[in-house]
Design a protein around this motif. Structure first.
Motif, mmCIF file in Angstrom:
data_model
loop_
_atom_site.group_PDB
_atom_site.id
_atom_site.type_symbol
_atom_site.label_atom_id
_atom_site.label_comp_id
_atom_site.label_asym_id
_atom_site.label_seq_id
_atom_site.Cartn_x
_atom_site.Cartn_y
_atom_site.Cartn_z
ATOM 1 N N ALA A 1 0.836 -1.210 0.000
ATOM 2 C CA ALA A 1 0.000 0.000 0.000
ATOM 3 C C ALA A 1 0.870 1.258 0.000
ATOM 4 O O ALA A 1 0.540 2.251 -0.664
ATOM 5 N N THR A 2 1.997 1.218 0.704
ATOM 6 C CA THR A 2 2.878 2.395 0.766
ATOM 7 C C THR A 2 3.537 2.643 -0.597
ATOM 8 O O THR A 2 3.666 3.795 -1.034
ATOM 9 N N ALA A 3 3.938 1.578 -1.268
ATOM 10 C CA ALA A 3 4.522 1.727 -2.606
ATOM 11 C C ALA A 3 3.499 2.371 -3.548
ATOM 12 O O ALA A 3 3.831 3.291 -4.307
ATOM 13 N N ARG A 4 2.271 1.911 -3.497
ATOM 14 C CA ARG A 4 1.225 2.474 -4.376
ATOM 15 C C ARG A 4 0.954 3.935 -4.017
ATOM 16 O O ARG A 4 0.792 4.788 -4.881
ATOM 17 N N TYR A 5 0.907 4.220 -2.713
ATOM 18 C CA TYR A 5 0.640 5.599 -2.279
ATOM 19 C C TYR A 5 1.739 6.545 -2.797
ATOM 20 O O TYR A 5 1.439 7.596 -3.388
ATOM 21 N N LEU A 6 2.994 6.166 -2.612
ATOM 22 C CA LEU A 6 4.092 7.053 -3.024
ATOM 23 C C LEU A 6 4.154 7.208 -4.537
ATOM 24 O O LEU A 6 4.400 8.312 -5.046
ATOM 25 N N ALA A 7 3.906 6.129 -5.247
ATOM 26 C CA ALA A 7 3.879 6.227 -6.718
ATOM 27 C C ALA A 7 2.738 7.144 -7.151
ATOM 28 O O ALA A 7 2.890 7.940 -8.085
ATOM 29 N N GLY A 8 1.623 7.047 -6.457
ATOM 30 C CA GLY A 8 0.472 7.915 -6.758
ATOM 31 C C GLY A 8 0.792 9.382 -6.499
ATOM 32 O O GLY A 8 0.198 10.277 -7.116
ATOM 33 N N GLN A 9 1.741 9.639 -5.588
ATOM 34 C CA GLN A 9 2.191 11.007 -5.299
ATOM 35 C C GLN A 9 3.335 11.424 -6.234
ATOM 36 O O GLN A 9 4.036 12.383 -5.958
ATOM 37 N N LYS A 10 3.554 10.633 -7.254
ATOM 38 C CA LYS A 10 4.546 10.911 -8.295
ATOM 39 C C LYS A 10 6.006 10.735 -7.839
ATOM 40 O O LYS A 10 6.922 11.366 -8.377
ATOM 41 N N HIS A 11 6.207 9.880 -6.854
ATOM 42 C CA HIS A 11 7.576 9.527 -6.471
ATOM 43 C C HIS A 11 7.982 8.259 -7.201
ATOM 44 O O HIS A 11 7.151 7.422 -7.536
ATOM 45 N N GLN A 12 9.281 8.143 -7.414
ATOM 46 C CA GLN A 12 9.831 6.961 -8.058
ATOM 47 C C GLN A 12 10.106 5.924 -6.958
ATOM 48 O O GLN A 12 10.754 6.237 -5.965
ATOM 49 N N VAL A 13 9.565 4.727 -7.124
ATOM 50 C CA VAL A 13 9.634 3.717 -6.060
ATOM 51 C C VAL A 13 10.379 2.478 -6.553
ATOM 52 O O VAL A 13 10.126 2.002 -7.666
ATOM 53 N N LEU A 14 11.291 1.976 -5.727
ATOM 54 C CA LEU A 14 11.884 0.664 -5.973
ATOM 55 C C LEU A 14 11.330 -0.285 -4.915
ATOM 56 O O LEU A 14 11.593 -0.118 -3.720
ATOM 57 N N ALA A 15 10.528 -1.229 -5.366
ATOM 58 C CA ALA A 15 9.799 -2.109 -4.446
ATOM 59 C C ALA A 15 10.416 -3.503 -4.460
ATOM 60 O O ALA A 15 10.686 -4.049 -5.533
ATOM 61 N N THR A 16 10.622 -4.076 -3.270
ATOM 62 C CA THR A 16 11.185 -5.426 -3.213
ATOM 63 C C THR A 16 10.370 -6.320 -2.284
ATOM 64 O O THR A 16 9.685 -5.842 -1.373
ATOM 65 N N ALA A 17 10.479 -7.594 -2.542
ATOM 66 C CA ALA A 17 9.906 -8.675 -1.722
ATOM 67 C C ALA A 17 10.344 -9.949 -2.430
ATOM 68 O O ALA A 17 11.025 -9.871 -3.463
ATOM 69 N N ARG A 18 9.953 -11.116 -1.919
ATOM 70 C CA ARG A 18 10.365 -12.355 -2.604
ATOM 71 C C ARG A 18 9.468 -12.684 -3.790
ATOM 72 O O ARG A 18 9.924 -13.210 -4.789
ATOM 73 N N SER A 19 8.187 -12.384 -3.690
ATOM 74 C CA SER A 19 7.235 -12.840 -4.700
ATOM 75 C C SER A 19 7.247 -11.970 -5.963
ATOM 76 O O SER A 19 6.702 -10.866 -5.975
ATOM 77 N N GLN A 20 7.867 -12.502 -7.027
ATOM 78 C CA GLN A 20 7.921 -11.759 -8.295
ATOM 79 C C GLN A 20 6.513 -11.493 -8.831
ATOM 80 O O GLN A 20 6.228 -10.397 -9.328
ATOM 81 N N GLN A 21 5.643 -12.488 -8.698
ATOM 82 C CA GLN A 21 4.296 -12.323 -9.260
ATOM 83 C C GLN A 21 3.544 -11.170 -8.582
ATOM 84 O O GLN A 21 2.929 -10.329 -9.250
ATOM 85 N N LEU A 22 3.630 -11.103 -7.265
ATOM 86 C CA LEU A 22 2.939 -10.018 -6.560
ATOM 87 C C LEU A 22 3.583 -8.665 -6.862
ATOM 88 O O LEU A 22 2.901 -7.642 -6.952
ATOM 89 N N LEU A 23 4.900 -8.664 -7.057
ATOM 90 C CA LEU A 23 5.581 -7.411 -7.426
ATOM 91 C C LEU A 23 5.158 -6.967 -8.828
ATOM 92 O O LEU A 23 4.990 -5.770 -9.074
ATOM 93 N N ASP A 24 4.979 -7.929 -9.720
ATOM 94 C CA ASP A 24 4.521 -7.584 -11.082
ATOM 95 C C ASP A 24 3.134 -6.933 -11.011
ATOM 96 O O ASP A 24 2.850 -5.967 -11.731
ATOM 97 N N GLU A 25 2.284 -7.483 -10.149
ATOM 98 C CA GLU A 25 0.931 -6.913 -10.008
ATOM 99 C C GLU A 25 1.006 -5.493 -9.433
ATOM 100 O O GLU A 25 0.265 -4.596 -9.831
ATOM 101 N N LEU A 26 1.942 -5.302 -8.502
ATOM 102 C CA LEU A 26 2.141 -3.957 -7.938
ATOM 103 C C LEU A 26 2.616 -2.995 -9.030
ATOM 104 O O LEU A 26 2.078 -1.890 -9.173
ATOM 105 N N LYS A 27 3.585 -3.421 -9.795
ATOM 106 C CA LYS A 27 4.135 -2.554 -10.858
ATOM 107 C C LYS A 27 3.051 -2.154 -11.860
ATOM 108 O O LYS A 27 3.025 -1.016 -12.350
ATOM 109 N N ALA A 28 2.139 -3.082 -12.118
ATOM 110 C CA ALA A 28 1.071 -2.811 -13.090
ATOM 111 C C ALA A 28 0.176 -1.647 -12.640
ATOM 112 O O ALA A 28 -0.481 -1.012 -13.465
ATOM 113 N N THR A 29 0.158 -1.330 -11.352
ATOM 114 C CA THR A 29 -0.685 -0.227 -10.878
ATOM 115 C C THR A 29 -0.100 1.136 -11.265
ATOM 116 O O THR A 29 -0.845 2.095 -11.466
#
Ligand SMILES: NC(=O)c1ccc[n+]([C@@H]2O[C@H](COP(=O)([O-])OP(=O)(O)OC[C@H]3O[C@@H](n4cnc5c(N)ncnc54)[C@H](OP(=O)(O)O)[C@@H]3O)[C@@H](O)[C@H]2O)c1
Length: 231
Positions: A18-46
């Motif tokens: 949620a924080t990654a989405r919030y900051l991206a929505g505020q026009k910040h550039q975000v580098l998001a990490t976790a283990r799950s590539q699939q969930l990160l892909d879904e995040l990036k798609a937002t």
């Protein structure tokens, strides 16, 4: 001048997502990490233009190298690091094994130490590191059966954050720790099965995101309780 990014760990779900989405929505550039590539892909798609992702297991040194390589390749600087990834074991004393204790120490303390050490060359001037602690690890807060290993590790994370604030002050880097109260996520459900948290991840994300962007102009080395009640 290098582009600035906010690095967020544990961004595949819950508060980090949620924080990654919030900051991206505020026009910040975000580098998001976790283990799950699939969930990160879904995040990036937002926010495809604002969010970059690196799948990484913070317990694995070779995997951590992927974040280093990504930052080097893109020649970016970290203006804020939100170390939000965490794990939880819910077991009473008699069932908690040394392995469980080591897992909590590794995930909730050592992962932060390793990540910060690896990221040191990449911080921008006046960068802010925010560690995500827990009310369970805040001195004098209510404590709950089954959460001793988790709460102890989060307590250690908060003290380490104070130490880092002192150590990195002369480099212009600030470090603060947010000790969160209950937020409705998978982790909350495994800590308090059947209970409902008063705060949603999106609500907490706004607070954490704004704090990471601005609070270091006003404080350093603080361990801050962020909770409406118990738990
Ligand atoms: N929810 C609450 O009520 C609450 C209260 C106090 C504090 N907190 C703290 O807030 C933070 C976020 O909690 P949450 O509730 O959002 O938890 P969550 O939904 O369980 O999410 C945890 C995140 O950490 C990542 N993670 C776990 N192990 C990892 C590893 N080895 N390497 C890399 N990433 C890893 C997970 O991604 P992968 O599984 O994809 O790796 C996931 O994105 C945690 O530090 C937690 O202790 C939460």
């Amino acid at each position: 001048m290098s582009k600035k990014i906010v690095l967020i760990t544990g961004a595949s779900r819950g508060i980090g997502h949620a924080t990654a989405r919030y900051l991206a929505g505020q026009k910040h550039q975000v580098l998001a990490t976790a283990r799950s590539q699939q969930l990160l892909d879904e995040l990036k798609a937002t926010h495809p233009k604002r969010i970059e992702t690196v799948a990484c297991d913070l317990l694995d040194a070779a995997s951590l190298q992927k974040i280093i390589d990504h930052i080097r390749d893109r020649n970016v600087e970290i203006s804020a690091l939100i170390h939000n990834a965490g794990g939880l074991v819910n077991k009473p004393l008699r069932d908690l094994t040394d392995q469980d204790w080591n897992a909590m120490w590794n995930m909730n303390v050592l992962s932060a130490v390793r990540l910060l050490r690896a990221m040191l060359p990449f911080f921008a001037k006046k960068a802010h590191i925010v560690t995500i602690g827990s009310m369970g690890g805040f001195q004098g807060s209510s404590k709950y059966p089954g959460l001793s290993a988790y709460s102890t590790s989060k307590g250690a994370l908060s003290i380490w954050s104070e130490c880092m604030a002192a150590e990195l002050k002369n480099d212009g880097i600030s470090v603060n720790c947010l000790c969160l109260g209950a937020v409705q996520t998978e982790m909350f459900s495994s800590a308090f099965p059947g209970m409902k948290a008063p705060v949603k991840p999106d609500e907490m994300a706004e607070f954490v995101g704004d704090f990471a962007l601005k609070a270091h102009n006003f404080m350093n080395g603080k361990v801050i309780p962020v909770a409406l009640g118990d738990p």
